[in-house]
Design a protein around this motif. Structure first.
Motif, PDB file in Angstrom:
ATOM      1  N   ILE A   1      19.363  -1.212 -24.040  1.00  0.00           N
ATOM      2  CA  ILE A   1      18.646  -1.204 -25.268  1.00  0.00           C
ATOM      3  C   ILE A   1      17.211  -1.956 -24.901  1.00  0.00           C
ATOM      4  O   ILE A   1      17.146  -2.949 -24.167  1.00  0.00           O
ATOM      5  CB  ILE A   1      19.228  -1.894 -26.281  1.00  0.00           C
ATOM      6  CG1 ILE A   1      20.477  -1.298 -26.713  1.00  0.00           C
ATOM      7  CG2 ILE A   1      18.340  -2.256 -27.515  1.00  0.00           C
ATOM      8  CD1 ILE A   1      21.370  -1.896 -27.823  1.00  0.00           C
ATOM      9  N   ILE A   2      16.218  -1.109 -25.189  1.00  0.00           N
ATOM     10  CA  ILE A   2      14.724  -1.608 -25.067  1.00  0.00           C
ATOM     11  C   ILE A   2      14.158  -1.850 -26.372  1.00  0.00           C
ATOM     12  O   ILE A   2      14.318  -1.359 -27.432  1.00  0.00           O
ATOM     13  CB  ILE A   2      14.037  -0.633 -24.336  1.00  0.00           C
ATOM     14  CG1 ILE A   2      14.345  -0.448 -22.727  1.00  0.00           C
ATOM     15  CG2 ILE A   2      12.679  -0.810 -24.279  1.00  0.00           C
ATOM     16  CD1 ILE A   2      15.549   0.629 -22.590  1.00  0.00           C
TER      17      ILE A   2
ATOM     18  N   VAL B   1       3.512   0.917 -21.573  1.00  0.00           N
ATOM     19  CA  VAL B   1       4.708   0.664 -20.430  1.00  0.00           C
ATOM     20  C   VAL B   1       5.326   1.915 -19.872  1.00  0.00           C
ATOM     21  O   VAL B   1       5.585   2.772 -20.851  1.00  0.00           O
ATOM     22  CB  VAL B   1       5.643  -0.428 -21.132  1.00  0.00           C
ATOM     23  CG1 VAL B   1       6.823  -0.478 -20.185  1.00  0.00           C
ATOM     24  CG2 VAL B   1       4.980  -1.580 -21.543  1.00  0.00           C
ATOM     25  N   ASP B   2       5.225   1.949 -18.711  1.00  0.00           N
ATOM     26  CA  ASP B   2       6.074   3.309 -18.135  1.00  0.00           C
ATOM     27  C   ASP B   2       7.586   2.643 -17.450  1.00  0.00           C
ATOM     28  O   ASP B   2       7.579   2.123 -16.520  1.00  0.00           O
ATOM     29  CB  ASP B   2       5.204   3.634 -16.946  1.00  0.00           C
ATOM     30  CG  ASP B   2       5.895   4.976 -16.314  1.00  0.00           C
ATOM     31  OD1 ASP B   2       7.029   5.546 -16.727  1.00  0.00           O
ATOM     32  OD2 ASP B   2       5.424   5.764 -15.357  1.00  0.00           O
ATOM     33  N   PHE B   3       8.533   2.891 -18.372  1.00  0.00           N
ATOM     34  CA  PHE B   3       9.650   2.388 -18.044  1.00  0.00           C
ATOM     35  C   PHE B   3      10.411   3.073 -16.741  1.00  0.00           C
ATOM     36  O   PHE B   3      11.250   2.212 -16.132  1.00  0.00           O
ATOM     37  CB  PHE B   3      10.687   2.467 -19.043  1.00  0.00           C
ATOM     38  CG  PHE B   3      10.343   1.683 -20.476  1.00  0.00           C
ATOM     39  CD1 PHE B   3      10.749   0.194 -20.432  1.00  0.00           C
ATOM     40  CD2 PHE B   3       9.680   2.085 -21.430  1.00  0.00           C
ATOM     41  CE1 PHE B   3      10.250  -0.601 -21.172  1.00  0.00           C
ATOM     42  CE2 PHE B   3       9.462   1.330 -22.533  1.00  0.00           C
ATOM     43  CZ  PHE B   3       9.741  -0.088 -22.542  1.00  0.00           C
ATOM     44  N   THR B   4       9.718   4.230 -16.523  1.00  0.00           N
ATOM     45  CA  THR B   4      10.352   4.785 -15.183  1.00  0.00           C
ATOM     46  C   THR B   4       9.816   3.980 -13.892  1.00  0.00           C
ATOM     47  O   THR B   4      10.593   4.165 -12.808  1.00  0.00           O
ATOM     48  CB  THR B   4       9.939   6.142 -14.880  1.00  0.00           C
ATOM     49  OG1 THR B   4       8.456   6.170 -14.845  1.00  0.00           O
ATOM     50  CG2 THR B   4      10.224   7.016 -16.199  1.00  0.00           C
TER      51      THR B   4
ATOM     52  N   SER C   1       8.811   5.484 -22.359  1.00  0.00           N
ATOM     53  CA  SER C   1       7.525   5.165 -22.387  1.00  0.00           C
ATOM     54  C   SER C   1       6.553   5.290 -23.424  1.00  0.00           C
ATOM     55  O   SER C   1       6.677   6.186 -24.216  1.00  0.00           O
ATOM     56  CB  SER C   1       7.108   5.668 -20.956  1.00  0.00           C
ATOM     57  OG  SER C   1       7.968   5.354 -19.813  1.00  0.00           O
ATOM     58  N   PHE C   2       5.423   4.313 -23.492  1.00  0.00           N
ATOM     59  CA  PHE C   2       4.659   4.515 -24.539  1.00  0.00           C
ATOM     60  C   PHE C   2       3.178   4.374 -24.076  1.00  0.00           C
ATOM     61  O   PHE C   2       3.094   3.488 -23.132  1.00  0.00           O
ATOM     62  CB  PHE C   2       4.909   3.842 -25.846  1.00  0.00           C
ATOM     63  CG  PHE C   2       4.960   2.378 -25.551  1.00  0.00           C
ATOM     64  CD1 PHE C   2       3.759   1.365 -26.008  1.00  0.00           C
ATOM     65  CD2 PHE C   2       6.131   1.644 -25.250  1.00  0.00           C
ATOM     66  CE1 PHE C   2       3.794   0.077 -25.570  1.00  0.00           C
ATOM     67  CE2 PHE C   2       5.838   0.137 -25.006  1.00  0.00           C
ATOM     68  CZ  PHE C   2       4.884  -0.640 -25.323  1.00  0.00           C
ATOM     69  N   THR C   3       2.326   4.750 -24.985  1.00  0.00           N
ATOM     70  CA  THR C   3       0.854   4.501 -24.525  1.00  0.00           C
ATOM     71  C   THR C   3       0.072   4.183 -25.810  1.00  0.00           C
ATOM     72  O   THR C   3       0.167   5.181 -26.756  1.00  0.00           O
ATOM     73  CB  THR C   3      -0.039   5.820 -23.551  1.00  0.00           C
ATOM     74  OG1 THR C   3       0.839   5.654 -22.415  1.00  0.00           O
ATOM     75  CG2 THR C   3      -1.124   5.489 -23.334  1.00  0.00           C
ATOM     76  N   ILE C   4      -0.828   3.390 -25.637  1.00  0.00           N
ATOM     77  CA  ILE C   4      -1.474   2.976 -26.886  1.00  0.00           C
ATOM     78  C   ILE C   4      -2.984   3.219 -26.611  1.00  0.00           C
ATOM     79  O   ILE C   4      -3.846   2.653 -25.828  1.00  0.00           O
ATOM     80  CB  ILE C   4      -1.491   1.559 -27.370  1.00  0.00           C
ATOM     81  CG1 ILE C   4       0.052   1.256 -27.503  1.00  0.00           C
ATOM     82  CG2 ILE C   4      -2.052   1.436 -28.940  1.00  0.00           C
ATOM     83  CD1 ILE C   4       0.035  -0.249 -27.095  1.00  0.00           C
TER      84      ILE C   4
ATOM     85  N   ASP D   1      16.610  10.501 -19.714  1.00  0.00           N
ATOM     86  CA  ASP D   1      15.633  10.513 -20.662  1.00  0.00           C
ATOM     87  C   ASP D   1      15.053   8.886 -20.730  1.00  0.00           C
ATOM     88  O   ASP D   1      14.113   8.935 -21.627  1.00  0.00           O
ATOM     89  CB  ASP D   1      16.539  10.672 -22.121  1.00  0.00           C
ATOM     90  CG  ASP D   1      17.047  11.836 -22.555  1.00  0.00           C
ATOM     91  OD1 ASP D   1      16.583  12.757 -21.498  1.00  0.00           O
ATOM     92  OD2 ASP D   1      17.364  12.264 -23.536  1.00  0.00           O
ATOM     93  N   LEU D   2      15.214   8.412 -19.571  1.00  0.00           N
ATOM     94  CA  LEU D   2      14.083   7.152 -19.581  1.00  0.00           C
ATOM     95  C   LEU D   2      12.821   7.285 -19.771  1.00  0.00           C
ATOM     96  O   LEU D   2      12.317   6.339 -20.361  1.00  0.00           O
ATOM     97  CB  LEU D   2      14.618   6.443 -18.352  1.00  0.00           C
ATOM     98  CG  LEU D   2      13.808   5.206 -17.923  1.00  0.00           C
ATOM     99  CD1 LEU D   2      14.364   4.237 -19.172  1.00  0.00           C
ATOM    100  CD2 LEU D   2      14.197   4.539 -16.714  1.00  0.00           C
ATOM    101  N   SER D   3      12.268   8.426 -19.315  1.00  0.00           N
ATOM    102  CA  SER D   3      10.849   8.759 -19.506  1.00  0.00           C
ATOM    103  C   SER D   3      10.515   8.777 -20.798  1.00  0.00           C
ATOM    104  O   SER D   3       9.195   8.481 -21.072  1.00  0.00           O
ATOM    105  CB  SER D   3      10.327   9.773 -18.516  1.00  0.00           C
ATOM    106  OG  SER D   3      11.151  10.849 -19.091  1.00  0.00           O
TER     107      SER D   3
END
Length: 657
Positions: A150-151, A137-140, A86-89, A81-83
């Motif tokens: 924890i992020i 940020v793309d955590f993958t 990720s978030f985009t603004i 579930d790491l993907s």
């Protein structure tokens, strides 16, 4: 060109008078936790989310600007579930409302040798397309983020747009233990709050004194509304197939500027009402003057042969002419962007430019045509009057008591068949002389798709033959749009891709339309060496292997949202298989006929034997464009029975003398 005057204490530190909330608070107990108490099956959970929206002063011009600060603390329980973390603004750097974004404090916490390690992330994703920007940020792509981590992160966004405050998306891809939305708004501004969904929200508010401009301006404190909204234990949004727009159902809160009143001045209504909006539009002389101006196209329209033509025939000729002359620039609009004459001369414009020009031309030849405003499917359905209630404009032709929708922004549209994004329920027609009229954009007629395969079974197990696909109305429109986008080569390759082993040859697309029907016809040759499989001197052939729709879309136990097919449609699939001499088919599968009146869905499968040919006809009818979730079980039963039949095969074996 406007640009926000960004100063370090606004973007990189914080906004005036708002204290930072620490997200650097992670314990061993949290990192050791194997599952979330509120959401024990979730692979990741947003433990805490804070959204802060507040105003400040732009020191460049003294105007108010809005700021948004978002902080999140997320626990990763399962690596797959790491993907979802990720978030985009998204933001725009120029235009009427310029924006800017800063990302800071992105950290990953994990346990190494029973000690907490804290890793700062400095690798950010970015995208630039003209004035449009993205940061995120793309955590993958970040190595060494183990399960249990924890992020935490924080980002800020500045905007000159005060008409709409940042939406509070209560729901998202991940469940949330707590989500807080806090707003500090000078009492000069009044906002309308609209909630979508049924999530329970706790709320409290108070009036406080705030000094803006971080104290650098010689100004008095301003009475400010501080309002806090809290949602607890919010489940993740459940995606469902065949939904018009997920945004219509996700839990969220929207804020539209309703009015403004500065000290010593009268209150200014910003949002108004639907009635006042159309009254102002009907009184807008410049708007209607654009439609009345016909000088720039008179000569060309006069050359069209419109004599002895019906209203629909005239409209079709003009629609076809304009589709060839002007191209859509990809932008929706309810107001002209370039002006109609300029659009005509340049050959490009937004939907309002093009369709207001169409209305002008239709009126020029004596037809009764008016504009209609639409909230497209991508814009969503609006329960209450709000900003961006409408985002698109189409044309409506009235003839002999009937209304026909037209949209010249698409080269493949026809009378009564418009781009599918417009099929969103109600459109509002208006004119310069009369009032408004709400019309239903959802088609009442059924669009059909018919596919016929004339095949021959070869003793080596292969299938060869020809295929003819015939489409009408919205089914034809969909195929033409897809072909225009993909091109011939990719279209053929997709046919082969979804049918592994298939080789397509002699492909022909016939694109046509009449006044009352949009038509498309495709024909091609078929060769499939792996069209059957053999075992123990027998061949097994699935006659439905070319059927488009390999899997049943309705397999979940229940349904939350309406099933949306966009338009009523029927799909007829038929195969005639020639069995060579010396081979036989002893037994044919049983037929199927199932129908549900409540949902309007019916299906049938019928086999016949004609000499040395085996034929099957498959029909799936969806007579309603939208089916309410209360009838989901009915639909599911029809589809389950239907798709079970599609798995059946016939057996071909050597005929013994």
């Amino acid at each position: 060109m406007k640009k926000i005057f960004l100063i370090s204490f606004l973007v990189l530190s914080t906004f005036s008078s708002i204290a930072q909330v620490s997200i650097d608070n992670v314990t061993k107990e949290e990192l050791l936790e194997k599952q979330n108490r509120a959401f024990p099956t979730s692979g990741a959970v947003i433990v805490d989310e804070k959204n802060k929206v507040y105003f400040d002063i732009n020191l460049r011009d003294g105007n108010f600007i809005s700021g948004e600060e978002v902080t999140r603390k997320i626990k990763l329980y399962k690596e797959q579930d790491l993907s979802k973390l990720s978030f985009t603004i998204p933001y725009f750097v120029r235009g009427a409302y310029a924006e800017d974004v800063a990302i800071d404090e992105v950290y990953v916490y994990s346990l190494v040798n029973n000690e907490i390690t804290k890793t700062k992330i400095t690798s950010f994703e970015s995208k630039k397309e003209g004035d449009y920007r993205e940061k995120g940020v793309d955590f993958t792509k970040i190595p060494n983020i183990p399960e249990g981590s924890i992020i935490t992160y924080r980002y800020k966004k500045l905007s000159e747009n005060l008409d709409v405050l940042p939406e509070w998306f209560i729901q998202g891809d991940l469940p949330k233990q707590r989500s807080i939305y806090t707003m500090r708004i000078p009492t000069y501004f009044t906002y309308q709050m609209i909630q979508t969904g049924s999530q329970k929200i706790a709320s409290n508010e108070s009036i406080i004194d705030v000094k803006y401009g971080n104290g650098l301006l010689d100004s008095n404190t301003i009475k400010t509304l501080e309002k806090t909204l809290v949602a607890l234990n919010v489940s993740a949004f459940s995606e469902e197939v065949l939904v018009d727009n997920a945004a219509n159902y996700i839990n969220k809160v929207r804020f539209d500027l309703s009015s403004v009143q500065f000290p010593g001045s009268k209150q200014q209504q910003v949002l108004g009402t639907k009635q006042t909006f159309f009254e102002n539009l009907q009184k807008n002389k410049r708007y209607w003057k654009e439609i009345l101006n016909d000088r720039y196209y008179r000569k060309q329209i006069s050359q069209l042969d419109l004599s002895a033509k019906s209203d629909l025939e005239k409209a079709d000729l003009i629609l076809n002419y304009l589709q060839k002359e002007v191209t859509w620039n990809g932008m929706y609009g309810i107001y002209p962007e370039n002006g109609l004459k300029s659009t005509y001369l340049r050959g490009q414009g937004n939907t309002a430019d093009i369709n207001l020009m169409l209305i002008s031309m239709l009126r020029y030849v004596g037809l009764d045509a008016n504009p209609a405003l639409v909230s497209t499917r991508s814009n969503g359905k609006k329960k209450e009057w709000q900003g961006m209630y409408y985002n698109n404009l189409i044309a409506v032709l009235q003839s002999e008591g009937s209304y026909y929708f037209l949209d010249a922004s698409s080269k493949n549209a026809s009378i009564g068949v418009i781009p599918i994004d417009n099929l969103n329920g109600v459109v509002t027609m208006f004119s310069d002389k009369e009032g408004t009229k709400d019309l239903i954009s959802t088609p009442a007629f059924v669009s059909s798709r018919k596919e016929n395969y004339q095949l021959e079974f070869k003793p080596n197990g292969s299938l060869t033959g020809t295929a003819i696909h015939a489409y009408d109305n919205y089914e034809a429109f969909f195929v033409k749009e897809k072909f225009s986008f993909m091109g011939r080569f990719k279209y053929i390759k997709e046919l082969e891709f979804v049918n592994p082993g298939l080789s397509v040859h002699n492909f022909v697309l016939n694109d046509n339309r009449t006044v009352d029907k949009n038509i498309a016809r495709i024909s091609f040759g078929v060769n499939k060496p792996n069209g059957s499989f053999s075992f123990n001197n027998k061949f097994f052939v699935n006659l439905f292997q070319f059927y488009d729709g390999k899997s049943n879309p309705f397999v979940t136990d229940n349904r939350l949202y309406p099933i949306d097919f966009a338009f009523p449609n029927s799909y007829t699939y038929s195969v005639s298989l020639l069995i060579p001499k010396g081979y036989k088919v002893d037994v044919l599968p049983d037929d199927l006929e199932i129908k549900d009146a409540d949902s309007g869905v019916s299906a049938q499968v019928k086999y016949t034997r004609k000499n040395n040919r085996i034929e099957v006809i498959v029909g799936l009818l969806k007579s309603k464009a939208v089916i309410e979730p209360e009838y989901y079980e009915n639909v599911k039963q029809v589809y389950n029975s239907f798709y079970n039949k599609l798995q059946e095969q016939i057996t071909i074996e050597v005929e013994l003398e």
